[in-house]
Design an enzyme around this catalytic site. Structure first.
Site, PDB file in Angstrom:
ATOM      1  N   CYS A 151       0.818  -1.221   0.000  1.00  0.00           N
ATOM      2  CA  CYS A 151       0.000   0.000   0.000  1.00  0.00           C
ATOM      3  C   CYS A 151       0.849   1.267   0.000  1.00  0.00           C
ATOM      4  CB  CYS A 151      -0.952  -0.009   1.192  1.00  0.00           C
ATOM      5  SG  CYS A 151      -0.181  -0.434   2.771  1.00  0.00           S
ATOM      6  N   HIS A 244      -2.751   6.402   4.836  1.00  0.00           N
ATOM      7  CA  HIS A 244      -1.298   6.470   5.016  1.00  0.00           C
ATOM      8  C   HIS A 244      -0.787   7.827   4.540  1.00  0.00           C
ATOM      9  CE1 HIS A 244      -1.446   2.399   6.084  1.00  0.00           C
ATOM     10  NE2 HIS A 244      -0.794   1.823   5.094  1.00  0.00           N
TER      11      HIS A 244
END
Length: 348
Positions: A151, A244
Site C-alpha cells: 500500500c 497512510h
C-alpha cells in the site's frame, strides 16, 4: 455478460473492501466468497466481523462462504480471483488457481518480486502486464498471477512517476505514517497504538525500497531492469484508522521548482481515456498549508486518488512534499480491481 469473479480471504479487512468495491461492478459478478475452514459453510454475514461503516450488501451477506480450495466446484465458472490472502497462504494457493486457468489479481506480497510476475500500478507501468505471457510459458499454466504492490509503495510511485518522466530522479527518502487498518482489524492492539506511535512495521521498509525500483524500472526483452536511483524509507504506525501519510523528499536529475513539480503531478492522468469504473484522477493537489490530512482527504476520488500537498523546496534534496493514500482502497483492494479492469480493456 459480466465476468464471474471470486474473492480469496473474503472475511478479512482487505477482503471486505473487495466485497464493497465489487458490489454492482459493471465488469464483474461476485460469484464466490472464500475463506478459512472456520468460516466455510457459514453465511458471509455470520462468518465475518464487518467493520465498514455501511452495511453488508444483503444479497452478498446471504452467500455461503466456501473453503479456499482451488478444486471446489464453486470455482468452475469463475474466471478471475482477487486474493486478499496472507502471504504464506498466497504463495501456496495462488499458483494452484493459476494452474487451473484462473487469472489471479493478488494483493499479497508472496509473488511480487518473482522475475516472471507483473507488479503493476496501472498509471505507472501497465507495460509490465506483458510479462504474464512469459510467466505462462515458464510455469506451464493457462492462468496467471498479477500483483499490486504494498500500500505505501503505491502512494509513493504514483507521485514519483510524473517527476521521474519529466526531471529524472536521483535519490528519494520517505518517512511514512501508516494507519492501523493496514495491519488488519486484529493487527495492532489498542493498548499498543493509543497515545502512541510505533516506529517499526515488519518488512515494510524493505518492500517499499525494492518494489518501487521494480515498478519504476524498464521492461526490456521480457526482463525487468530496476530503476537506478537510491531510495531510503522509514515506516511508522500511527493511531489513524484509514489513510497512510508519507513525507517524501526527492532529488531530481534536472533542477525543478516546486511549482513545476506541482504542474507535472496535476497533469498526470494517463488512463483517463479508458473509462475504467474504479479509476479516478491519480493525484489531487491541495495548496493549503496544513493539507493533506487523513480524515479530510483519504476519500478523494472515491478513495482512489493520492492527495499531495506542501510541495516545497528542500535544502538538501530538490523538493519535498506530503502524500496521502486511502490504504485499504487505493493501496489494496482498489488497486487489484483497477489492475483487472485495465488488463481486460487491453488484453481481453
Amino acid at each position: 455478460m459480466k465476468i464471474k469473479v471470486g474473492v480469496l480471504g473474503a472475511t478479512g479487512s482487505v477482503g471486505q473492501r473487495f466485497v464493497q468495491l465489487l458490489k454492482d461492478h459493471p465488469f464483474f459478478e461476485l460469484e464466490v466468497l472464500a475463506a478459512s475452514e472456520r468460516s466455510a459453510g457459514k453465511r458471509y454475514s455470520e462468518a465475518c466481523y464487518w467493520y465498514l461503516p455501511e452495511p453488508i450488501p444483503e444479497d452478498i451477506g446471504e452467500k455461503i462462504v466456501i473453503p479456499t480450495d482451488p478444486d471446489h466446484e464453486a470455482f468452475e465458472d469463475v474466471d478471475i480471483v482477487f486474493s486478499a490472502l496472507p502471504s504464506d497462504l498466497a504463495r501456496e494457493l495462488e499458483p494452484e488457481f493459476a494452474k487451473r486457468g484462473k487469472l489471479v489479481f493478488s494483493n499479497a506480497s508472496a509473488m511480487r518480486m518473482e522475475e516472471d510476475v507483473p507488479l503493476v500500478v496501472p498509471e505507472v507501468n501497465p507495460e509490465h502486464f506483458e510479462v504474464l505471457e512469459i510467466q505462462r510459458e515458464n510455469r506451464g499454466w493457462d492462468g496467471g498471477i498479477i500483483t499490486n504492490p504494498n500500500c505505501s509503495t503505491i502512494c509513493a510511485v504514483i507521485t514519483l512517476k510524473p517527476i521521474m518522466d519529466k526531471f529524472g530522479v536521483e535519490m528519494v527518502n520517505i518517512t511514512t505514517m501508516q494507519a492501523v487498518s493496514g495491519a488488519g482489524y486484529w493487527g495492532v492492539p489498542s493498548m499498543a497504538i493509543l497515545d502512541n506511535i510505533i516506529p517499526y512495521i515488519k518488512n515494510e521498509e524493505e518492500k517499499m525500497e525494492t518494489e518501487s525500483l521494480k515498478i519504476l524500472g524498464d521492461l526490456k526483452d521480457g526482463k525487468f531492469h530496476y530503476a537506478n536511483f537510491k531510495i531510503g524509507v522509514s515506516c511508522n504506525r500511527v493511531p489513524v484508522i484509514d489513510g497512510h501519510l508519507e513525507s517524501i523528499f526527492v532529488k531530481t536529475v534536472e533542477d525543478a521548482e516546486p511549482e513545476e513539480i506541482v504542474e507535472v503531478m496535476d497533469n498526470f492522468d494517463p488512463l483517463k481515456d479508458y473509462n475504467l469504473p474504479t479509476y479516478a484522477k491519480p493525484i489531487v493537489i491541495r495548496r493549503e498549508i496544513d493539507r493533506p490530512q487523513p480524515r479530510l482527504d483519504r476519500d478523494n476520488g472515491r478513495g482512489m486518488s493520492i492527495t499531495v500537498g506542501r510541495v516545497r523546496r528542500d535544502n538538501i534534496f530538490t523538493v519535498k512534499y506530503m502524500a496521502l493514500e486511502h490504504n485499504t482502497i487505493r493501496g489494496a483492494a482498489g488497486a487489484s480491481i483497477l489492475n483487472a479492469e485495465l488488463y481486460i480493456k487491453k488484453y481481453l
